[in-house]
Design a protein around this motif. Structure first.
Motif, PDB file in Angstrom:
ATOM      1  N   LEU A  90       0.834  -1.209   0.000  1.00  0.00           N
ATOM      2  CA  LEU A  90       0.000   0.000   0.000  1.00  0.00           C
ATOM      3  C   LEU A  90       0.865   1.254   0.000  1.00  0.00           C
ATOM      4  N   PHE A  91       1.882   1.277   0.855  1.00  0.00           N
ATOM      5  CA  PHE A  91       2.769   2.445   0.920  1.00  0.00           C
ATOM      6  C   PHE A  91       3.606   2.579  -0.352  1.00  0.00           C
ATOM      7  N   PHE A  93      -9.676  11.122   1.750  1.00  0.00           N
ATOM      8  CA  PHE A  93     -10.810  10.207   1.707  1.00  0.00           C
ATOM      9  C   PHE A  93     -10.407   8.866   1.098  1.00  0.00           C
ATOM     10  N   ALA A  94      -9.627   8.892   0.038  1.00  0.00           N
ATOM     11  CA  ALA A  94      -9.190   7.641  -0.593  1.00  0.00           C
ATOM     12  C   ALA A  94      -8.293   6.848   0.351  1.00  0.00           C
ATOM     13  N   CYS A  95      -7.405   7.524   1.052  1.00  0.00           N
ATOM     14  CA  CYS A  95      -6.524   6.836   2.003  1.00  0.00           C
ATOM     15  C   CYS A  95      -7.328   6.264   3.163  1.00  0.00           C
ATOM     16  N   PHE A 154      -7.717   2.220   4.221  1.00  0.00           N
ATOM     17  CA  PHE A 154      -7.534   1.727   5.586  1.00  0.00           C
ATOM     18  C   PHE A 154      -8.771   0.966   6.060  1.00  0.00           C
ATOM     19  N   LEU A 155      -9.949   1.531   5.879  1.00  0.00           N
ATOM     20  CA  LEU A 155     -11.179   0.886   6.339  1.00  0.00           C
ATOM     21  C   LEU A 155     -11.458  -0.415   5.584  1.00  0.00           C
ATOM     22  N   MET A 161      -9.678  -7.779   6.813  1.00  0.00           N
ATOM     23  CA  MET A 161      -8.946  -8.552   7.824  1.00  0.00           C
ATOM     24  C   MET A 161      -9.905  -9.136   8.860  1.00  0.00           C
ATOM     25  N   CYS A 162     -10.915  -8.387   9.256  1.00  0.00           N
ATOM     26  CA  CYS A 162     -11.912  -8.899  10.208  1.00  0.00           C
ATOM     27  C   CYS A 162     -12.669 -10.082   9.612  1.00  0.00           C
ATOM     28  N   LEU A 163     -13.072  -9.957   8.359  1.00  0.00           N
ATOM     29  CA  LEU A 163     -13.761 -11.074   7.704  1.00  0.00           C
ATOM     30  C   LEU A 163     -12.852 -12.293   7.576  1.00  0.00           C
TER      31      LEU A 163
END
Length: 116
Positions: A60-61, A85-87, A91-92, A98-100
């Motif tokens: 990502l970075f 907003f895109a960044c 992240f979200l 990852m939670c899923l």
């Protein structure tokens, strides 16, 4: 005596033109969504481990840095601004994925039980 047009012309010539603003981050968001979507699909189809997918977060970075560099090289006459907003969406989306993945991992290995 000067007319109103000459006064407007001199006032306009003194005002500096604003540099166009180029937002960076939107392209990275699209690439990351497609890339991580492919990786999570590959996990289901070809059994690629979640550990491998989660180890790719530095990409990502790298992508964001490449987009900033490309923007500064190819658009020298534009001011570069990070698209917050895109960044935030990157992240979200990664946190949600990852939670899923954690829930799926728990179901596969018997850590999560449903009382159905």
């Amino acid at each position: 005596m000067e007319g109103p047009t000459s006064t407007n012309q001199t006032a306009a010539s003194r005002v500096p033109e604003k540099m166009p603003v180029r937002r960076v981050g939107s392209l990275t968001l699209g690439i990351c969504l497609v890339g991580y979507g492919i990786l999570f699909l590959a996990n289901k189809l070809f059994s690629i481990s979640y550990e491998f997918i989660f180890q790719l977060w530095p990409v990502l970075f790298i992508l964001l840095g490449l987009e900033v560099l490309a923007g500064s090289i190819f658009h020298k006459n534009e001011k570069i601004r990070l698209d917050f907003f895109a960044c935030l969406m990157i992240f979200l989306a990664i946190c949600f994925a990852m939670c899923l993945a954690c829930v799926d991992y728990g179901i596969q290995h018997g850590y999560v039980h449903f009382g159905w």
